[in-house]
Write a protein that holds these residues in place. Structure first.
Motif, PDB file in Angstrom:
ATOM      1  N   GLY A  29       0.602  -1.227   0.159  1.00  0.00           N
ATOM      2  CA  GLY A  29       0.064  -0.086  -0.100  1.00  0.00           C
ATOM      3  C   GLY A  29       0.875   1.162   0.034  1.00  0.00           C
ATOM      4  O   GLY A  29       0.477   2.273  -0.667  1.00  0.00           O
ATOM      5  N   ARG A  30       2.074   1.406   0.620  1.00  0.00           N
ATOM      6  CA  ARG A  30       2.849   2.387   0.727  1.00  0.00           C
ATOM      7  C   ARG A  30       3.666   2.520  -0.754  1.00  0.00           C
ATOM      8  O   ARG A  30       3.882   3.632  -1.070  1.00  0.00           O
ATOM      9  CB  ARG A  30       3.831   2.293   1.787  1.00  0.00           C
ATOM     10  N   ILE A  31       3.766   1.369  -1.293  1.00  0.00           N
ATOM     11  CA  ILE A  31       4.507   1.524  -2.359  1.00  0.00           C
ATOM     12  C   ILE A  31       3.566   2.005  -3.785  1.00  0.00           C
ATOM     13  O   ILE A  31       4.184   2.808  -4.224  1.00  0.00           O
ATOM     14  CB  ILE A  31       5.195   0.038  -3.023  1.00  0.00           C
ATOM     15  N   PHE A  32       2.429   1.497  -3.604  1.00  0.00           N
ATOM     16  CA  PHE A  32       1.658   2.382  -4.485  1.00  0.00           C
ATOM     17  C   PHE A  32       1.152   3.643  -4.251  1.00  0.00           C
ATOM     18  O   PHE A  32       0.929   4.508  -5.060  1.00  0.00           O
ATOM     19  CB  PHE A  32       0.138   1.383  -4.239  1.00  0.00           C
ATOM     20  N   ALA A  33       1.377   4.308  -2.925  1.00  0.00           N
ATOM     21  CA  ALA A  33       1.345   5.650  -2.631  1.00  0.00           C
ATOM     22  C   ALA A  33       2.514   6.237  -3.174  1.00  0.00           C
ATOM     23  O   ALA A  33       2.415   7.245  -3.791  1.00  0.00           O
ATOM     24  CB  ALA A  33       1.228   5.669  -0.996  1.00  0.00           C
ATOM     25  N   PHE A  34       3.465   5.818  -3.194  1.00  0.00           N
ATOM     26  CA  PHE A  34       4.737   6.379  -3.868  1.00  0.00           C
ATOM     27  C   PHE A  34       4.680   6.381  -5.282  1.00  0.00           C
ATOM     28  O   PHE A  34       4.821   7.387  -5.846  1.00  0.00           O
ATOM     29  CB  PHE A  34       6.088   5.685  -3.230  1.00  0.00           C
ATOM     30  N   PHE A  35       4.203   5.480  -5.982  1.00  0.00           N
ATOM     31  CA  PHE A  35       3.807   5.391  -7.311  1.00  0.00           C
ATOM     32  C   PHE A  35       2.937   6.431  -7.564  1.00  0.00           C
ATOM     33  O   PHE A  35       3.056   7.157  -8.720  1.00  0.00           O
ATOM     34  CB  PHE A  35       3.406   4.178  -7.758  1.00  0.00           C
ATOM     35  N   ASN A  36       1.936   6.536  -6.945  1.00  0.00           N
ATOM     36  CA  ASN A  36       0.926   7.344  -7.350  1.00  0.00           C
ATOM     37  C   ASN A  36       1.363   8.934  -7.263  1.00  0.00           C
ATOM     38  O   ASN A  36       1.122   9.933  -7.769  1.00  0.00           O
ATOM     39  CB  ASN A  36      -0.279   7.623  -6.191  1.00  0.00           C
ATOM     40  N   VAL A  37       2.454   9.421  -6.075  1.00  0.00           N
ATOM     41  CA  VAL A  37       3.102  10.518  -6.086  1.00  0.00           C
ATOM     42  C   VAL A  37       3.772  10.956  -7.416  1.00  0.00           C
ATOM     43  O   VAL A  37       3.678  11.891  -8.239  1.00  0.00           O
ATOM     44  CB  VAL A  37       3.993  10.720  -4.949  1.00  0.00           C
ATOM     45  N   LEU A  80      -1.763  14.217  -0.706  1.00  0.00           N
ATOM     46  CA  LEU A  80      -2.328  12.964   0.469  1.00  0.00           C
ATOM     47  C   LEU A  80      -1.510  11.677   0.164  1.00  0.00           C
ATOM     48  O   LEU A  80      -1.469  10.914   1.118  1.00  0.00           O
ATOM     49  CB  LEU A  80      -3.898  12.681  -0.097  1.00  0.00           C
ATOM     50  N   ALA A  81      -1.201  11.290  -1.399  1.00  0.00           N
ATOM     51  CA  ALA A  81      -0.267  10.299  -1.300  1.00  0.00           C
ATOM     52  C   ALA A  81       0.925  10.169  -0.642  1.00  0.00           C
ATOM     53  O   ALA A  81       1.612   9.126  -0.066  1.00  0.00           O
ATOM     54  CB  ALA A  81      -0.209  10.039  -2.702  1.00  0.00           C
ATOM     55  N   VAL A  82       1.540  11.444  -0.885  1.00  0.00           N
ATOM     56  CA  VAL A  82       3.068  11.797   0.120  1.00  0.00           C
ATOM     57  C   VAL A  82       2.812  11.290   1.697  1.00  0.00           C
ATOM     58  O   VAL A  82       3.395  10.453   2.231  1.00  0.00           O
ATOM     59  CB  VAL A  82       3.382  13.086  -0.030  1.00  0.00           C
ATOM     60  N   GLN A  83       1.721  11.776   2.346  1.00  0.00           N
ATOM     61  CA  GLN A  83       1.543  11.634   3.805  1.00  0.00           C
ATOM     62  C   GLN A  83       1.120   9.890   4.025  1.00  0.00           C
ATOM     63  O   GLN A  83       1.353   9.541   5.255  1.00  0.00           O
ATOM     64  CB  GLN A  83       0.201  12.543   4.255  1.00  0.00           C
ATOM     65  N   ALA A  84       0.548   9.349   2.927  1.00  0.00           N
ATOM     66  CA  ALA A  84       0.279   7.956   3.264  1.00  0.00           C
ATOM     67  C   ALA A  84       1.482   7.019   3.162  1.00  0.00           C
ATOM     68  O   ALA A  84       1.415   5.942   3.494  1.00  0.00           O
ATOM     69  CB  ALA A  84      -0.798   7.460   2.157  1.00  0.00           C
ATOM     70  N   ILE A  85       2.729   7.606   2.535  1.00  0.00           N
ATOM     71  CA  ILE A  85       3.770   6.604   2.314  1.00  0.00           C
ATOM     72  C   ILE A  85       4.412   6.441   3.777  1.00  0.00           C
ATOM     73  O   ILE A  85       4.880   5.241   4.099  1.00  0.00           O
ATOM     74  CB  ILE A  85       4.912   7.422   1.703  1.00  0.00           C
ATOM     75  N   TRP A  86       4.715   7.382   4.935  1.00  0.00           N
ATOM     76  CA  TRP A  86       5.395   7.065   5.850  1.00  0.00           C
ATOM     77  C   TRP A  86       4.772   8.044   7.247  1.00  0.00           C
ATOM     78  O   TRP A  86       4.423   9.143   6.601  1.00  0.00           O
ATOM     79  CB  TRP A  86       6.612   7.354   5.754  1.00  0.00           C
TER      80      TRP A  86
END
Length: 509
Positions: free
Chosen positions: A144-152, A359-365
């Motif tokens: 989930g965190r990797i997908f958040a990074f991809f979204n950024v 929001l995706a940045v915040q979801a990474i970590w």
């Protein structure tokens, strides 16, 4: 003798302490900070009535968006932007398809892509949680965190690339330097994205209207020119490959919003019917996409009949062709005005990405979530600007190919998410999002990582880019055929199901 009255001993007062109701107190304290602002970004934002909430879950009492048309209008304007018009032009110009084939691909795959976006939109209202936080429930904590990074990465990159047609449009009518056009478009987009949820919905609800009026004028001028032609529907291996490539393009354009869809409906009440959100989203996204992409294909068909139109497209891409339709021996100054309006349409197209990337940045970590949404929004938009200017001058083809690869993760994301929701969660009742930051409440992610790696294997086997074309892709002729969106879903589904049953059995989540 009767006993004397003895005063009743008063019961001790009940004291609410951190130990008695810790979750409620922590929640109340978090909401208090969100209302008052604890840093300079949030305090400035509150003065302008901006949204300062980031990836924190939206409580029920804060869900004030009761307008059921929000899903209907959210993507109206992005789907009528100049980027959509230029995407439709790829069918005849880049993939050598006739108009009838283009329309069939556009209609069918716009609807399918919109269904994917509508599916994820229902989660925003149901749980009040942002898309990339939901990703942890679909794909596991790690993936989930990797997908958040991809979204950024994809939000920043696609925003930069989406600016190009608008800058070409503005550059084709006047002396405005391309770098200045990039700055104007990014700054205006950033301002609206900083204001947040409510401002974005208002902008997207109405900004499509002038674009639609101008497109009607384009239709009239195209009809009067007599340059439109239906083309010849052909068969053969190469044509099949070109159709597959155009399917990938259309599906990617519509389904690309999947990785941020829930972000735009977290302020809707949880009892909003899911079927209503889904239906409105499918209609509100697919209808303008079908209209604008089809119009783009129709305009591009004119390049097959008129050499001057072809020269204009070859020289200035979508800007040169639209300038030829509206301005040359036609509408003159009013046509230039129409070009400016269409050039500004990329603001609507980039707003969702500019909002969701923060929001995706915040979801990474978790430490990244402590930095305010407004701050990440500023940083993200400056990153888009830093990409947009060199992309325009030097690296447009390379960056576009790179971002196509990033876009392949959407199909993998769909394959995993649909599997988890329908097979293992069995609907919305299978989720417990009461403590979304607790790693013990979400899957570890072994199955998610496996499904992703299977999708990567599919990508490696089937990739069809101008700089990297593999054996299977070459079976569809010299230009190849792109089956990645279809097969990435299948590969991710297979890989995920190989591991997920064992993950649930031995870890219980």
């Amino acid at each position: 003798m009767s006993k004397p009255d003895v005063p009743e001993t008063p019961k001790p007062l009940e004291v609410t302490s951190l130990e008695s109701h810790p979750e409620e107190i922590v929640h109340d304290e978090r909401e208090r900070r969100l209302e008052q602002g604890t840093n300079i970004f949030d305090r400035i934002g509150l003065k302008f009535n901006a949204e300062i909430r980031g990836v924190e879950r939206v409580p029920e009492d804060k869900r004030v968006d009761t307008n059921w048309t929000s899903p209907l209008t959210m993507f109206l304007s992005p789907s009528m932007s100049i980027a959509a018009l230029s995407t439709g032009m790829l069918g005849p110009t880049f993939y050598n398809l006739d108009f009838r084939t283009c329309v069939l691909v556009i209609v069918f795959w716009s609807i399918i892509g919109s269904m994917a976006v509508g599916f994820f939109a229902t989660f925003g209202a149901r749980f009040g949680i942002r898309q990339q936080i939901l990703s942890r429930y679909f794909t596991g904590n790690v993936m989930g965190r990797i997908f958040a990074f991809f979204n950024v990465v994809s939000c920043c990159g696609w925003n930069a690339v989406n600016i190009l047609p608008s800058v070409q449009m503005l550059a084709s009518i006047g002396p405005l330097p391309p770098w200045a056009g990039c700055i104007i478009l990014v700054v205006v987009t950033c301002v609206v994205a900083l204001l947040g949820y409510k401002a974005i919905h208002i902008y997207e609800r109405y900004s499509w209207i002038p674009n639609f009026v101008i497109y009607l004028i384009v239709i009239a001028r195209l009809t009067m020119s007599g340059n439109f032609t239906w083309g010849t529907m052909e068969s053969g291996t190469q044509t099949a490959g070109n159709v597959l490539n155009f399917i990938s393009t259309v599906f990617g354009y519509t389904a690309g919003w999947s990785s941020s869809s829930a972000d735009f409906f977290v302020y809707m009440p949880s009892d909003t019917p899911s079927w209503k959100i889904f239906g409105c989203m499918v209609v509100g996204l697919s209808t303008p996409c079908i209209f604008t992409l089809t119009l783009g294909a129709a305009c591009a068909m004119g390049t097959l009949r008129d050499p001057t139109w072809k020269a204009a497209f070859d020289d200035g891409s979508v800007g040169g062709l639209v300038n030829m339709i509206l301005n040359v021996n036609n509408l003159h100054e009013f046509g230039r005005f129409c070009m400016v309006v269409l050039g500004l349409s990329s603001i609507a197209n980039n707003l969702p990405g500019s909002y969701s990337l923060a929001l995706a940045v915040q979801a990474i970590w978790l430490p990244l979530a402590r930095f305010p949404r407004l701050g990440w929004c500023l940083i993200g938009n400056f990153a888009c600007l830093a990409l947009a200017i060199p992309v325009y001058y030097v690296f447009s083809e390379t960056i576009s190919n790179f971002l196509s690869i990033i876009g392949y993760n959407i199909a993998i994301y769909l394959g995993i998410s649909l599997t988890e929701h329908f097979i293992y969660r069995r609907g919305f009742g299978g989720y417990d999002v009461s403590n979304y930051n607790d790693r013990k409440s979400i899957p570890i992610g072994y199955a998610g990582v496996t499904g992703f790696l299977f999708g990567v294997a599919s990508t490696v086997l089937l990739m069809n880019q101008t700089w990297y074309q593999l054996v299977i892709a070459r079976q569809f002729g010299t230009d190849g055929g792109d089956l990645l969106f279809e097969l990435n879903v299948v590969f991710a589904f297979v890989g995920y199901n190989l591991v997920r049953p064992f993950e649930k059995r031995y870890f219980g989540r």
